[in-house]
Write a protein that holds these residues in place. Sequence first.
Motif, PDB file in Angstrom:
ATOM      1  N   SER A  43      83.374   2.752  33.394  1.00  0.00           N
ATOM      2  CA  SER A  43      84.685   2.160  33.300  1.00  0.00           C
ATOM      3  C   SER A  43      84.969   1.322  32.369  1.00  0.00           C
ATOM      4  CB  SER A  43      84.944   1.113  34.788  1.00  0.00           C
ATOM      5  OG  SER A  43      85.468   1.755  35.861  1.00  0.00           O
ATOM      6  N   SER A 124      81.062   0.595  43.258  1.00  0.00           N
ATOM      7  CA  SER A 124      81.154   0.006  42.615  1.00  0.00           C
ATOM      8  C   SER A 124      80.285  -0.945  42.002  1.00  0.00           C
ATOM      9  CB  SER A 124      82.177  -1.117  42.272  1.00  0.00           C
ATOM     10  OG  SER A 124      82.742  -2.029  43.350  1.00  0.00           O
ATOM     11  N   ASP A 182      81.232  -0.824  36.682  1.00  0.00           N
ATOM     12  CA  ASP A 182      81.945   1.191  35.964  1.00  0.00           C
ATOM     13  C   ASP A 182      81.690   0.786  37.948  1.00  0.00           C
ATOM     14  OD1 ASP A 182      82.118   3.157  35.799  1.00  0.00           O
ATOM     15  OD2 ASP A 182      80.425   3.746  36.505  1.00  0.00           O
ATOM     16  N   ARG A 185      86.089   7.204  39.097  1.00  0.00           N
ATOM     17  CA  ARG A 185      87.119   7.423  38.977  1.00  0.00           C
ATOM     18  C   ARG A 185      88.118   7.892  39.825  1.00  0.00           C
ATOM     19  NH1 ARG A 185      90.269  10.312  33.823  1.00  0.00           N
ATOM     20  NH2 ARG A 185      92.035  10.130  34.567  1.00  0.00           N
TER      21      ARG A 185
END
Length: 261
Positions: A43, A124, A182, A185
């Motif tokens: 990300s 995450s 990160d 998604r």
Amino acid sequence: MFTFSSNPSPKPALFSLIFLLSFLSTSFSSLDSSLTYVWPLPSYHTSGADTFTVDPYLSLSFAGVSEIVTEAFERYRSIIFKHVPKVSGLRRYLTGMLLEYDISVVEIVVDKDEDELKLGADESYTLVVEKKGAGSIVGAARIKATTVYGALRGLETFSQLCVFDFGSKSIQIPKAPWNIQDEPRFMYRGLLIDTSRHYIPVDVLKHIIESMSYAKLNVFHWHIIDEESFPLEVPTYPYLWEGAYSQWERYTVEDAKDIVK
């Protein structure tokens, strides 16, 4: 229709091998240094212009007691150093005394102790790779995550940063230092395998499941039966799996439990 000779000529195979090696050498030498070779692309990330060396006796610093994390670290360490020659005894001691590596430890911090695997688990993580002197007394890769599954994603990303150098036969991290934040998604990132139409042995299925971690996939959809074949044993209906392609292309109850586990 394909036909096969019992004494095939080695020339086509030799030509194919030479072509493949030439292609690979060209491909590796033409890698674009401006790109980030991490999959999926994080990300957020920043990188530098240095190349770090990684200690072949890389250690883990983890304050928790999760077997998932410790076993994952051992797995990734074996993947990262797969091609590095192993040494032991006095030579290993002297190597450690004479050589200083930029990265010698992986530090992992997990906020929550729970390790229940479920859809929607927090995956995450942050990953910081910096050498000694950059605000640290030891060169390390630091992974911080909310759950152990975020830590696993961080280990996967770290392993992708590590590159085997064929000249020195050592592991290096290009474009260092790294700072990565990160998270997935998409919550559902699955792979479907249809064994009702194409039987796949259990050991191959296990290899497929293991390889899913390389792309950070989190759902294995096993389409095990359909009208084409019924390869699964169902104890209450013992004749159903006679609908398999053959008696050797079946899954026992124990096979299914092993895959799910």
